[in-house]
Design a protein around this motif. Structure first.
Motif, short mmCIF file in Angstrom:
data_model
loop_
_atom_site.label_atom_id
_atom_site.label_comp_id
_atom_site.label_asym_id
_atom_site.label_seq_id
_atom_site.Cartn_x
_atom_site.Cartn_y
_atom_site.Cartn_z
N SER A 185 36.11 21.49 -6.89
CA SER A 185 35.16 22.56 -6.59
C SER A 185 34.32 22.83 -7.83
O SER A 185 34.51 22.22 -8.88
CB SER A 185 35.89 23.84 -6.18
OG SER A 185 36.54 24.42 -7.30
N GLU A 186 33.39 23.79 -7.72
CA GLU A 186 32.49 24.10 -8.85
C GLU A 186 33.24 24.67 -10.05
O GLU A 186 32.75 24.62 -11.17
CB GLU A 186 31.42 25.11 -8.42
CG GLU A 186 30.50 24.64 -7.32
CD GLU A 186 30.99 25.02 -5.95
OE1 GLU A 186 30.17 24.99 -5.01
OE2 GLU A 186 32.19 25.35 -5.80
N SER A 238 37.67 18.46 -1.26
CA SER A 238 36.58 19.29 -1.80
C SER A 238 36.44 20.58 -1.02
O SER A 238 36.65 20.62 0.20
CB SER A 238 35.25 18.53 -1.75
OG SER A 238 35.30 17.37 -2.57
N SER A 292 34.45 24.86 -1.70
CA SER A 292 33.65 25.68 -2.61
C SER A 292 34.12 27.12 -2.57
O SER A 292 34.04 27.78 -1.52
CB SER A 292 32.17 25.62 -2.23
OG SER A 292 31.42 26.50 -3.06
N ASP A 306 31.57 29.83 -1.46
CA ASP A 306 31.33 30.17 -0.06
C ASP A 306 31.92 31.53 0.28
O ASP A 306 31.57 32.12 1.31
CB ASP A 306 31.96 29.11 0.86
CG ASP A 306 31.20 27.79 0.84
OD1 ASP A 306 30.02 27.79 0.41
OD2 ASP A 306 31.79 26.77 1.24
N GLU A 322 26.82 29.26 -9.44
CA GLU A 322 26.86 27.86 -9.85
C GLU A 322 26.15 27.66 -11.19
O GLU A 322 26.58 26.86 -12.01
CB GLU A 322 26.21 26.99 -8.77
CG GLU A 322 26.39 25.50 -9.00
CD GLU A 322 26.00 24.67 -7.79
OE1 GLU A 322 26.09 23.43 -7.88
OE2 GLU A 322 25.61 25.25 -6.75
#
Length: 295
Positions: A52-53, A78, A80, A83, A189
């Protein structure tokens, strides 16, 4: 009970499962759990890393390498965290939301592989260490913690890692990138990216124990006490201000108190914070500023 007896108890517990998926970051705790699971269950053990980020690219590569050292099947999935509005809001429960999503992805992956048990790397030292909302998610989702169940402490985890010949035996604890952003400041991000780029530079320059905290565009660098003198070198100051402003920071500072976990964490009853839980508003900071270079 000595460390070897605890190890044997953990192996016996794991052998009772039909299979196990290990939530695998590649750090020393999850690596030891993976090694135990592989020994106990053979090819019925799977390590799984959630990309993930908030996971630095270097950490993902480390996870791949360590899984290969252990000889365990390694799956990468994967998702995020961004979200989730609750996660991005970055309140005191950010780590709870992150761990809930991450472990949820682990259980989803395990079901797809026909595995019922998901193991995590919580060790016996963790419950008493500061603000740890992520542990609530472990309990709610009923993940199994072999190190905790066998009363294996952090020093004993490292001892077992050395016995297994794992390269991460002495690796410092690594919190996710969102832990560099003070509580109340939205996780984005852009902020995660510039923190990752800044820390990659410090690693490239040879620093070993450090953090780059993102105070809404101001980079606050913490380095270990034995590396602080090198960080004060004028040549380093000139280089770091150039490179960190290039990756998106407006100002760069060096924290003269040096590296410490939880420096932007909610305070606990003993006045400390916990980086591997949720980090939040900093206390008093004594720092020197590396001015933004003129363009």
């Amino acid at each position: 009970m000595n460390t070897e007896a605890k190890r044997d108890a953990a192996l016996a517990d794991l052998q009772a499962f039909d299979g196990a998926l290990v939530a695998f970051s590649g750090g020393v705790d999850s690596a030891v759990v993976a090694a135990l699971a592989a020994e106990a269950l053979g090819d019925r053990a799977v390590a799984c890393t959630a990309k993930s980020e908030t996971l630095p690219a270097d950490e993902l590569e480390d996870a791949k390498r360590v899984a290969a050292e252990i000889g365990i099947r390694h799956e990468i999935v994967s998702f995020s965290e961004l979200d989730s509005e609750a996660f991005a809001r970055n309140d005191d429960d950010r780590c709870y939301h992150c761990r809930s999503m991450r472990l949820g992805k682990m259980f989803e992956t395990a079901r797809g592989l026909g595995i019922e048990t998901v193991c995590d790397g919580t060790n016996a030292s963790d419950p008493g260490e500061g603000h740890r909302p992520g542990l609530r998610a472990v309990e709610e989702l009923n993940a199994y913690s072999p190190l905790l169940e066998a009363d294996i402490t952090k020093p004993e985890v490292r001892e077992l890692a050395r016995e297994y010949g794992l390269s991460v035996a002495e690796k410092p604890s690594m919190a996710c990138l969102s832990s560099r952003i003070p509580t109340g400041l939205e996780v984005t991000e852009e902020r995660l990216s510039r923190v990752e780029k800044a820390e990659t530079l410090l690693r490239t320059w040879g620093f070993e124990q450090f953090r780059v905290r993102d105070h809404d565009g101001l980079a606050r660098i913490e380095v270990g006490a034995d590396e602080l003198e090198r960080a004060l070198d004028p040549d380093f100051a000139a280089a770091v201000q150039d490179h960190l402003t290039d990756v998106g920071f407006e100002h760069v500072t060096l924290d003269l108190e040096g590296y410490r976990t939880g420096s932007v964490s909610p305070a606990t009853t003993d006045g400390t914070g916990d980086e591997r839980g949720t980090e939040g508003g900093a206390g008093d900071v004594f720092e020197t500023e590396y001015p933004t270079p003129k363009r």
